[in-house]
Enzyme design. Structure first.
Site, PDB file in Angstrom:
ATOM      1  N   ARG A   9      48.810  34.953  41.126  1.00  0.00           N
ATOM      2  CA  ARG A   9      49.173  34.495  42.475  1.00  0.00           C
ATOM      3  C   ARG A   9      50.457  33.668  42.524  1.00  0.00           C
ATOM      4  NH1 ARG A   9      46.391  38.208  44.867  1.00  0.00           N
ATOM      5  NH2 ARG A   9      44.142  37.864  45.082  1.00  0.00           N
TER       6      ARG A   9
ATOM      7  N   HIS B 199      39.192  46.278  50.701  1.00  0.00           N
ATOM      8  CA  HIS B 199      40.092  45.547  51.590  1.00  0.00           C
ATOM      9  C   HIS B 199      40.382  46.372  52.844  1.00  0.00           C
ATOM     10  CE1 HIS B 199      40.911  43.442  47.781  1.00  0.00           C
ATOM     11  NE2 HIS B 199      41.270  42.421  48.529  1.00  0.00           N
TER      12      HIS B 199
ATOM     13  N   ASP C  56      32.792  37.962  49.068  1.00  0.00           N
ATOM     14  CA  ASP C  56      34.196  38.356  48.926  1.00  0.00           C
ATOM     15  C   ASP C  56      34.877  38.014  50.250  1.00  0.00           C
ATOM     16  OD1 ASP C  56      36.528  39.371  47.849  1.00  0.00           O
ATOM     17  OD2 ASP C  56      35.627  41.267  47.207  1.00  0.00           O
TER      18      ASP C  56
END
Length: 999
Positions: free
Chosen positions: A150, A253, A327
């Site tokens: 990240r 996603h 999640d």
């Protein structure tokens, strides 16, 4: 070109039919499938009893008191707020920052998960957000391969798929410790790792490289080791994505993936890693958004919102008592299920504790308050999750919260020891899948080897490391037929495939690359090295024409170095394939290869050297350049067979010209004695062609009637024969104007003048006889004492050539340089290298009257056509180190025994030490005060220096090789002050090297 287009077209048509023949019509109903379980996935996990389990941390009385105290003071809003874990970025503007601060101060969220940004910015924002929180915040990050997943400016560890190839679990645990330490350093409490998904679907678009592989035991063992490492640093781990995202073909996603596996198969395979990690103390679990009909009968209910999955399976059947995260609720696999607020209620009722990345906290919070008021959320249910969260905040040390320290943060996160671990990881991961006729490692360095690159990403480190072992010719062409025609000239072809080092990037071979690979392999002996995920090999259906196949997994600098080492046997292959490739290669396939004792490359820490101490060499080198001691230099340090420091400094000249490169050549002057003449002499000694007591008259009959006839071989090489130091032979060949006399020289080559002294300068062919006659007739000291003399090696060259009937340059090339891979070591380098790659040694104003660049500096060697026993070699630090390593290994290098250990010991002995002579047979061994060393190396050490500003030294006791090359004689040596020697630069660097040894 026409043939090429036709081949591409045919290949594309074939691929179209193959793909379409394998596609079935889309079903309108979901069928639960009982997929066959591979052999490696049939092992049954035996769960531990509750007493045997290892909880992350036991609850304590202090923890219970703190939790109860905090909870009893909370309002309903504050309790509900603890359930939210909101996303934040450290690379966004003040609007975003203020929004997060509002979520913390107004809505009392319990935690923050950071996404993109930088470590210092994130740590600063963490401190600001924590300052706004009534109850300290959990800080989380997806750091599956470290903070760099990240954050910029942080260290990237290998992907899980790469770690899956490693057999040593202690290494995986060490990675975990590093990750945990780095997370803790910037104020992170949760690392959302390890990934426990078993990637049984090669086409999985979201897991892939994030998985440790397709074997449940491999995934479980690697994940457990990583978890142990991370949690040992006080950072909480989150296993994901429960109950298993590895056999999906779509990304949650973007939509809700359907898993059609049976309940039995899921229990047998997908749940296996969870069972093991629960027993070993996993702190938390992240529940995926998956449609699993075998576990949840309700239509299209995400597993994260399924009571059957989260409560019945995860908590009751598997007995998990840690924190449970959903999640990200903003993912389409969840957000399409229910609107904001209703979704949070559903996942809470399913049994989750924390809502990760909710879409709209204010709206969700208001709805949850309504649900609490009407009894859909009971106080008991709310207290269960909130108290659990508070318990874990205590375990994470948030009862005594301290802000992240910003001082030296960047330096702490990127310490040099991380590279040391990275080298070891890739040394254990790189996998050999084919090795027909033992094409690996490449042993014969005299073979002609071509190199072809495929893929769009960088390969510079790989090719430069390959070239450190032998001559490699890069072959490029836009036409396949022309390329193959050129490749026919070579014995072997190395093809490397380089794809961008990003976990989710497509890494498949293109149609053109597959065709080129197929055609090149059909007509050549090929070694294919893949710097991409192993799944990239799926598109290759036939490996029959590929003799050697290496999977290097990722395209990083260190993976490229390590893979090149493996190709040439500096390391052995250890990795095992973590996934299967069609029906050709299977899980745990991986061949071992032979380790040859060639120089390898690693970080200093891996051989117990301190890189911070070694870095002080930079300042010493700069001091030498600033003090006009040398315009530039190369410095190399190796230990225990590994190069750990190789740098070039300055320029070839003082006018800020070409910067010195590691590949540049230097005139090594008297080091020529040690790396060219001496090893050839040692071979003759090894074959009993000469002994210590052999007299010169028996070696060279021309000396029989001279005052040197009775000099023994031992005395000659010990410089204990009373010979003159040197004679300036050139002076007798100059005219009255100190110019080369026409009696001896010609500006053009002719039959009588073929011996080239310098550019446009040739000496009479018979002048060699004159030199030997002068030496034969020169006086010998009546007193037997040490006196260093160039005559020793001038005589030995004559002996070698007469004994073997070969020229010295031929002997050295055939016997040593070619097989050692000393591709940048030779006499008369302009025969092979461009002048720009050679450092000039002097602007000669007394003999040749020109700049000497590519022509030997030593006057006598120049008069011998650039080839002399005492001087003439040009080389670089890497090549010199190879010869020094051969000496250090007592005559063995690359699996070849050049001479016996006994011969080396004989030559590395001080025979006249009692007389104060610290010399071996050809080796300088003056290690005490007054010698060329730092007076800090052992008496068993040996080496040589060179007039032009060089030094090569090896120490058997510390296993260190040190090479220093420079052109300190540039631009002139008239009234030579030898500032380099007086400044003791070489000795100072050697002292630094000794100081860097970690005791």
């Amino acid at each position: 070109m026409k043939n090429y287009i036709i081949k591409i077209g045919l290949f594309a048509v074939m691929l179209f039919f193959i793909i379409n023949c394998g596609v079935s019509k889309k079903s309108t109903t979901t069928t639960v499938v009982s997929k066959p379980v591979s052999t490696e996935n049939k092992e049954v996990y035996i769960p531990k009893t509750k007493a045997q389990k290892k909880p992350f941390l036991q609850d304590s009385d202090a923890e219970n008191r703190w939790t109860d105290s905090i909870y009893s003071q909370m309002t309903l809003d504050e309790k509900l707020g603890q359930l939210f874990f909101v996303n934040a970025y450290s690379n966004k503007d003040s609007v975003h920052v203020n929004k997060v601060k509002e979520l913390v101060s107004k809505y009392n969220v319990g935690g923050i998960i950071f996404f993109q940004g930088g470590p210092v910015r994130q740590a600063r924002l963490t401190n600001e957000y924590q300052a706004k929180a009534k109850v300290p915040l959990f800080i989380g990050l997806d750091a599956e391969w470290g903070l760099s997943m990240r954050l910029d400016s942080t260290y990237a560890y290998p992907w899980n798929m790469t770690l899956g190839a490693i057999q040593d679990l202690a290494l995986i645990e060490k990675v975990g410790r590093n990750m945990g330490s780095e997370c803790r350093r910037i104020g992170i409490h949760f690392n959302f790792a390890p990934v426990l998904d078993i990637n049984t679907n090669p086409l999985n678009p979201i897991i892939g490289n994030r998985s440790f592989g397709e074997s449940k035991t491999n995934v479980a063992n690697k994940a457990a080791a990583l978890m142990r490492g991370i949690q040992s640093q006080g950072v909480l781990c989150t296993g994901k994505h429960f109950p298993g995202h590895g056999d999906t073909a779509v990304d949650s996603h973007k939509t809700l993936p359907t898993v059609t596996l049976t309940k039995e198969r899921i229990n047998e395979v997908e749940l296996y890693p969870y069972k093991q990690l629960f027993d070993e103390g996993l702190a938390s679990v992240m529940v995926a958004h998956l449609n699993i009909p075998s576990l949840e009968s309700g239509e299209n209910i995400p597993s994260s919102a399924s009571y059957n999955v989260v409560t019945e399976l995860l908590q009751k059947q598997l007995g998990f008592e840690g924190l449970i995260f959903t999640d990200g609720l903003g993912m389409k696999g969840a957000s399409n299920f229910k609107p904001v607020g209703d979704l949070e209620l559903a996942v809470l009722k399913a049994g989750n504790d924390i809502f990760l990345c909710p879409d709209n906290v204010p709206v969700a919070l208001e709805k949850l308050k309504v649900f609490y008021a009407n009894g859909e959320i009971t106080e008991e249910r709310l207290a269960h999750s909130v108290k659990k969260i508070l318990h874990y905040k205590f375990k994470a040390g948030l009862n005594k919260y301290k802000p992240a320290d910003l001082n030296n943060l960047q330096k702490d996160l990127n310490s040099s020891d991380k590279d040391a671990l990275q080298y070891t990881l890739y040394e254990n991961a790189v996998t050999v899948l084919k090795n027909e006729k033992e094409i690996l490692p490449i042993k014969d360095l005299s073979e002609k080897i071509a190199y072809v690159k495929l893929g769009e990403d960088t390969n510079s480190t790989f090719i430069s490391t390959l070239k450190k072992y032998t001559d490699i010719t890069e072959v490029k062409d836009t036409n396949l037929d022309s390329l193959n025609k050129e490749l026919r000239k070579f014995d072997k072809v190395i093809i490397s495939y380089h794809k961008v080092n990003k976990a989710w990037e497509k890494q498949d071979f293109s149609l053109q690359e597959m065709l080129w690979l197929k055609e090149i392999a059909k007509h050549n002996k090929v070694i294919l090295d893949v710097f991409a995920k192993p799944y990239s090999l799926l598109s290759i259906k036939d490996f029959d024409d590929i003799e050697g196949l290496i999977v290097s997994y990722q395209n990083s600098d260190i993976s490229q170095v390590v893979s090149a080492e493996l190709l040439f046997g500096a390391i052995a292959a250890k990795g095992k394939l973590p996934v299967s490739i069609n029906d050709v290669f299977h899980v745990n396939d991986g061949l071992t290869t032979e380790k040859l004792n060639r120089l390898a490359f690693t970080a200093p820490e891996n051989v117990n050297m301190n890189p911070a101490v070694l870095s002080k060499i930079d300042a010493v080198a700069q001091k030498a350049i600033d003090g006009k001691m040398a315009p530039g230099m190369q410095v190399l340090v190796a230990r225990k067979g590994n190069v750990i420091f190789q740098k070039s400094y300055g320029a070839q000249t003082y006018d800020n010209g070409k910067k010195v490169a590691n590949t540049d050549l230097y005139d090594v002057a008297s080091i020529s004695k040690m790396i060219s003449t001496l090893p050839n002499v040692m071979q003759l000694y090894d074959k009993n062609k000469v002994t210590l007591d052999t007299q010169l008259k028996d070696m060279l009959p021309s000396f029989a009637k001279t005052n040197k006839g009775n000099i023994t071989f031992k005395d000659l090489l010990n410089h204990y024969a009373g010979l003159q130091a040197w004679i300036p032979f050139y002076k007798a060949t100059l005219d009255s104007n100190n110019q080369p006399s026409e009696k001896y020289y010609s500006k053009v080559a002719s039959p009588d003048f073929t011996t080239k002294v310098a550019e446009n300068l040739y000496i009479r062919n018979d002048y060699h006889d004159t030199i030997m006659k002068i030496i034969a007739e020169s006086p010998v000291s009546p007193k037997k004492e040490y006196k260093y003399s160039d005559f020793t090696f001038i005589i030995l060259k004559e002996y070698l050539e007469r004994k073997t009937h070969k020229k010295l340059e031929e002997l050295s090339q055939e016997n040593f340089f070619s097989t050692l891979g000393m591709t940048h070591t030779l006499y008369n380098p302009l025969d092979r290298f461009d002048k720009s790659a050679i450092a000039p040694t002097e602007i000669d104003t007394y003999f040749r009257h020109q700049e000497l660049q590519g022509y030997v500096h030593d006057m006598a060697a120049a008069m011998e056509g650039g080839v002399a026993g005492h001087a003439g070699i040009f080389s670089n630090s890497m090549d010199v180190a190879k010869m020094m390593q051969l000496f250090l290994q007592k005559g063995n290098y690359g699996g070849i025994q050049y001479f016996s250990p006994e011969t080396f010991d004989a030559f590395n002995t001080c025979y006249y030490k009692n007389q104060g002579v610290w010399r071996g047979l050809g080796f300088d061994k003056r290690v005490h005060k007054g010698g060329p060393t730092c007076d800090c190396v052992s008496e068993s050490s040996f080496g040589h220096t060179g007039f032009t500003g060089n030094m090569a030294w090896a120490d058997p006791e510390t296993e260190i090789v040190y090479v220093f090359l420079s052109n300190r004689t540039y631009p002139e040596i008239v009234n030579d002050e030898n500032k380099l020697a007086k400044g003791k630069i070489r000795e100072e660097i050697q002292q630094i090297i000794q100081n860097a040894i970690v005791k």
